[in-house]
Design a protein around this motif. Sequence first.
Motif, PDB file in Angstrom:
ATOM      1  N   SER A   1       0.850  -1.190   0.000  1.00 31.96           N
ATOM      2  CA  SER A   1       0.000   0.000   0.000  1.00 31.96           C
ATOM      3  C   SER A   1       0.884   1.237   0.000  1.00 31.96           C
ATOM      4  O   SER A   1       1.990   1.226   0.553  1.00 31.96           O
ATOM      5  CB  SER A   1      -0.955   0.010   1.190  1.00 31.96           C
ATOM      6  OG  SER A   1      -0.236   0.050   2.405  1.00 31.96           O
TER       7      SER A   1
ATOM      8  N   VAL B   1      -3.369   3.682  -2.317  1.00 30.55           N
ATOM      9  CA  VAL B   1      -3.415   2.681  -3.380  1.00 30.55           C
ATOM     10  C   VAL B   1      -2.898   1.386  -2.781  1.00 30.55           C
ATOM     11  O   VAL B   1      -1.874   1.379  -2.086  1.00 30.55           O
ATOM     12  CB  VAL B   1      -2.545   3.106  -4.582  1.00 30.55           C
ATOM     13  CG1 VAL B   1      -2.522   2.036  -5.646  1.00 30.55           C
ATOM     14  CG2 VAL B   1      -3.045   4.424  -5.147  1.00 30.55           C
ATOM     15  N   TYR B   2      -3.617   0.287  -3.016  1.00 29.06           N
ATOM     16  CA  TYR B   2      -3.196  -0.986  -2.432  1.00 29.06           C
ATOM     17  C   TYR B   2      -3.294  -2.123  -3.444  1.00 29.06           C
ATOM     18  O   TYR B   2      -4.080  -2.082  -4.388  1.00 29.06           O
ATOM     19  CB  TYR B   2      -4.008  -1.316  -1.178  1.00 29.06           C
ATOM     20  CG  TYR B   2      -5.492  -1.419  -1.409  1.00 29.06           C
ATOM     21  CD1 TYR B   2      -6.079  -2.637  -1.737  1.00 29.06           C
ATOM     22  CD2 TYR B   2      -6.311  -0.303  -1.304  1.00 29.06           C
ATOM     23  CE1 TYR B   2      -7.434  -2.733  -1.949  1.00 29.06           C
ATOM     24  CE2 TYR B   2      -7.664  -0.396  -1.508  1.00 29.06           C
ATOM     25  CZ  TYR B   2      -8.228  -1.611  -1.830  1.00 29.06           C
ATOM     26  OH  TYR B   2      -9.568  -1.710  -2.056  1.00 29.06           O
TER      27      TYR B   2
ATOM     28  N   THR C   1      -8.218   1.591  -4.584  1.00 27.44           N
ATOM     29  CA  THR C   1      -7.840   2.908  -4.084  1.00 27.44           C
ATOM     30  C   THR C   1      -8.859   3.350  -3.042  1.00 27.44           C
ATOM     31  O   THR C   1     -10.059   3.124  -3.218  1.00 27.44           O
ATOM     32  CB  THR C   1      -7.819   3.947  -5.231  1.00 27.44           C
ATOM     33  OG1 THR C   1      -6.943   3.480  -6.262  1.00 27.44           O
ATOM     34  CG2 THR C   1      -7.345   5.295  -4.750  1.00 27.44           C
TER      35      THR C   1
END
Length: 91
Positions: free
Chosen positions: A35, A47-48, A86
Motif C-alpha cells: 500500500s 493505493v493498495y 484505491t
Amino acid sequence: FHYTDFYASPFASVTRGPQNGAEYPSYTSVDLNFSQLFPLSDFFAIVYLSATNILDAKNIRAYIYDRTVGQAQTYYGFGRSTYFGTAFVWQ
C-alpha cells in the motif's frame, strides 16, 4: 470416518480419526500486501495491491460425506487470488 447427518441430507460433515479428536491438516498460505499513501491537497489517496496464497497451496476446507456415492469428498479452500484498489480519506 465419523460423520454427522444434517437435516437428513445425503451430504454430511466428516472428520477423520476418533470422534471429537480429529483435526484438519496444517494450513499453509503466503500472502503479499502493498500500500502507498499519497497526500494530496485536502485528502489522502491510498493505493493498495494484495495477493493471497501466492504459492497456490491446496488447503483442505472440509471433508463432506456423500451417502449417494458412499465416500467422503475433500473440498479445498480458495486458491491464489489478487485484488487491488484505491481509498480516499478526507481531512
